[in-house]
Design a protein around this motif. Structure first.
Motif, mmCIF file in Angstrom:
data_model
loop_
_atom_site.group_PDB
_atom_site.id
_atom_site.type_symbol
_atom_site.label_atom_id
_atom_site.label_comp_id
_atom_site.label_asym_id
_atom_site.label_seq_id
_atom_site.Cartn_x
_atom_site.Cartn_y
_atom_site.Cartn_z
ATOM 1 N N THR A 1 -32.538 2.738 -6.246
ATOM 2 C CA THR A 1 -31.637 3.857 -6.546
ATOM 3 C C THR A 1 -32.299 5.179 -6.179
ATOM 4 O O THR A 1 -31.663 6.056 -5.589
ATOM 5 C CB THR A 1 -31.243 3.838 -8.039
ATOM 6 O OG1 THR A 1 -30.619 2.593 -8.329
ATOM 7 C CG2 THR A 1 -30.286 4.961 -8.372
ATOM 8 N N ALA A 2 -33.573 5.336 -6.514
ATOM 9 C CA ALA A 2 -34.300 6.567 -6.171
ATOM 10 C C ALA A 2 -34.389 6.740 -4.660
ATOM 11 O O ALA A 2 -34.194 7.846 -4.143
ATOM 12 C CB ALA A 2 -35.700 6.537 -6.788
ATOM 13 N N LEU A 3 -34.654 5.656 -3.946
ATOM 14 C CA LEU A 3 -34.734 5.725 -2.488
ATOM 15 C C LEU A 3 -33.390 6.140 -1.885
ATOM 16 O O LEU A 3 -33.332 7.007 -1.008
ATOM 17 C CB LEU A 3 -35.191 4.378 -1.923
ATOM 18 C CG LEU A 3 -35.334 4.309 -0.405
ATOM 19 C CD1 LEU A 3 -36.422 5.256 0.074
ATOM 20 C CD2 LEU A 3 -35.646 2.885 0.024
ATOM 21 N N GLY A 4 -32.307 5.518 -2.349
ATOM 22 C CA GLY A 4 -30.978 5.884 -1.848
ATOM 23 C C GLY A 4 -30.648 7.341 -2.115
ATOM 24 O O GLY A 4 -30.132 8.048 -1.236
ATOM 25 N N ALA A 5 -30.946 7.826 -3.320
ATOM 26 C CA ALA A 5 -30.693 9.229 -3.653
ATOM 27 C C ALA A 5 -31.549 10.150 -2.789
ATOM 28 O O ALA A 5 -31.077 11.193 -2.314
ATOM 29 C CB ALA A 5 -30.963 9.471 -5.136
ATOM 30 N N GLU B 1 -26.954 11.207 5.097
ATOM 31 C CA GLU B 1 -26.436 11.261 3.729
ATOM 32 C C GLU B 1 -25.580 10.038 3.420
ATOM 33 O O GLU B 1 -25.689 9.435 2.349
ATOM 34 C CB GLU B 1 -25.609 12.534 3.549
ATOM 35 C CG GLU B 1 -25.036 12.699 2.166
ATOM 36 C CD GLU B 1 -24.154 13.934 2.043
ATOM 37 O OE1 GLU B 1 -23.544 14.086 0.968
ATOM 38 O OE2 GLU B 1 -24.057 14.737 2.993
ATOM 39 N N ARG B 2 -24.759 9.655 4.375
ATOM 40 C CA ARG B 2 -23.883 8.492 4.191
ATOM 41 C C ARG B 2 -24.692 7.205 3.996
ATOM 42 O O ARG B 2 -24.384 6.385 3.129
ATOM 43 C CB ARG B 2 -22.950 8.360 5.389
ATOM 44 C CG ARG B 2 -21.884 7.333 5.221
ATOM 45 C CD ARG B 2 -21.000 7.316 6.441
ATOM 46 N NE ARG B 2 -19.782 6.559 6.177
ATOM 47 C CZ ARG B 2 -18.933 6.217 7.095
ATOM 48 N NH1 ARG B 2 -19.116 6.581 8.353
ATOM 49 N NH2 ARG B 2 -17.862 5.534 6.790
ATOM 50 N N VAL B 3 -25.736 7.028 4.785
ATOM 51 C CA VAL B 3 -26.600 5.844 4.645
ATOM 52 C C VAL B 3 -27.217 5.806 3.245
ATOM 53 O O VAL B 3 -27.244 4.765 2.582
ATOM 54 C CB VAL B 3 -27.699 5.823 5.734
ATOM 55 C CG1 VAL B 3 -28.796 4.834 5.405
ATOM 56 C CG2 VAL B 3 -27.093 5.520 7.094
#
Length: 146
Positions: free
Chosen positions: A54-58, A76-78
């Motif tokens: 989750t931290a990586l995606g954010a 941003e979409r990725v």
């Protein structure tokens, strides 16, 4: 001729991404000290993995926020799609492990995932608009050069 593109990003979105990045990263690093009892039922490894993802995606989504143009939108979409996958997996894992006790947390995770997917859809629309404008601008500049 003036063309105005819609930008649907808001300070609220950036604030939520920053909060998810900080809280998720801290939760991954200090899992044993800060994890809720519901998250602890997943075990240290899976819990840290879910928080870290989750931290990586954010973080990736925030990098895209601060970049300009189509590249920034797509980065941003990725990040948002990645975060939607991680929080969905996390919510499902909590529901499987906790049953009815995990419904509230699972519902929250589902809401976060849906918000990420909605924003990813908006980014797709904005990227198409920006690509069209850039293509038109290129055609106009090529026509003026002749």
């Amino acid at each position: 001729m003036t063309i105005t593109l819609r930008r649907s990003r808001s300070p609220f979105q950036i604030g939520v991404l920053l909060a998810l990045l900080v809280i998720s990263a801290a939760s991954a690093v200090f899992f044993d000290q800060v994890a809720t009892s519901t998250a602890r039922e997943l075990g240290s490894t899976l819990g840290r993995l879910m928080y870290g993802g989750t931290a990586l995606g954010a973080g990736v989504a925030l990098v895209g926020v601060w970049r300009s143009g189509i590249t920034g939108l797509l980065v941003e979409r990725v990040g948002l799609i990645s975060m939607a996958c991680w929080v969905t997996g996390y919510g499902i894992a909590v529901l499987i492990n906790s049953g009815a006790r995990g419904v509230q947390f699972g519902g929250y995770m589902t809401a976060v995932a849906l918000m990420c997917l909605w924003r990813a859809w908006q980014i797709g629309r904005e990227a198409r608009e920006l690509a069209t404008v850039e293509h038109l601008a290129e055609q106009i500049s090529n026509g003026e050069d002749r």
